[in-house]
Structures are given as C-alpha cells and as structure tokens.
Write an enzyme that holds these catalytic residues in place. Sequence first.
Site: not given
Ligand code: PRP
Length: 180
Positions: A104-105, A108, A157, A170
């Site tokens: 994962e990136d 949160d 952010f 990105r």
């Molecule tokens: C981001 C990130 C995780 C998630 C984390 O994805 O890549 O998948 O949010 O948030 P959380 O721990 O509060 O659930 P996002 O929905 O922004 O989609 P993306 O990866 O396409 O940018």
Amino acid sequence: METEIVKIKDKEFKPYLTPAQINDIIEDLARRINRDYAGKNPLLVAILNGAFIFAADLVKKLSFPCRISLIKVSSYAGTESTQNVCELIGLQESIKDEDVIIIEDIVDTGVTMSHLLERLRKDQPRSLAICSLLFKPEKFTKDYTIDYIGKSIPNEFVVGYGFDYDGYGRNLPGIYQLKD
Ligand code: PRP
C-alpha cells in the site's frame, strides 16, 4: 532539499520527502523484506491506484523470485449494517497457501486495509503481511499490525509519488504536503 512550491488546482504544496529520501526508505523496507522472505516466493498484491509507483520501485529491490498482482479494492456497506463487503478487482492468482505481502502507499484510518485483510483471509493464504510506504499513527483506528512501515508521518495531506489531490500530482517524483 527541494524548495519549489507545487500548485495543484487551488492548493499549494511544499516539499516533504525528496526522491532520494524516498529511495532510502524503500531500500530499508526492501532490506527487511529480503531478510524475512529469503528462500520463499511470496505473492505481492499492490493496491491501485496510489501504490503503483511505490510497488514498481520496491519490487526492483527484492532479491527473491516473486509475482506481483495489481488490484483495485472496492468497499461498501453490505445489507447488514455491521457487514462490510470488499471486492477485489483484478486478482487472478489463487492466494491459498501462498505467502502474501500487501503493498500500500498509505495506511490512514486503516479502514481500507481492514476490509482487505478480512477479504484476503477468507482465501486462506499461508501468511499475510502488510507493507505500507507511509503510515499516519494519529489517524489509525484499528489494532492490526503493519509489518513493514516505510515512514510514519503526521496527519498532513500529501501528494506526489503516487499520492493525488483530486486525481493530480501522482507523477511528481517527490512527496509534498499542504503548504499551510
Ligand atoms: C488511499 C490509500 C489507501 C487508503 C488509505 O486510497 O491508497 O488505499 O486511501 O486510507 P484509510 O486507511 O483511511 O482507509 P484512495 O482511496 O485515496 O485511492 P487511490 O489509491 O486510488 O489514491
């Protein structure tokens, strides 16, 4: 340190991690993963969209034979109020009896990962580990262990290196945070 301010739509962002700093973080993660998975052939499951750049850079530093699957996760509340449904889009491989590492990136609140863990465990992998480039401890509401954390960051952010603001940013090679 880069000093340039980046403007994306209505917001300004200041440098947070340079490409060199990100590379050092990934080197360190790869060192730990290489040590723990020596002699194994794990399946890496990277979560789109955000993790595509991180996953690409990480796998180049792994020294064991591995496969990588890029998937999308779609989560929604099921018909029962307590039930969450998590759909995996694009996972072709069977993960039964496989050593799986989720890439994962960012983690949160931890909600996305929690749905994903629950969903993947149903397919009975031999082991399931989590590797996240960034982690926001102040926002995390869950209690599972994140096995490999690149860097814990404050609740700011971020954009760049896969992270977006409204779909943009990105492609920036560094990571930026909101200016004010
Ligand atoms: C981001 C990130 C995780 C998630 C984390 O994805 O890549 O998948 O949010 O948030 P959380 O721990 O509060 O659930 P996002 O929905 O922004 O989609 P993306 O990866 O396409 O940018």
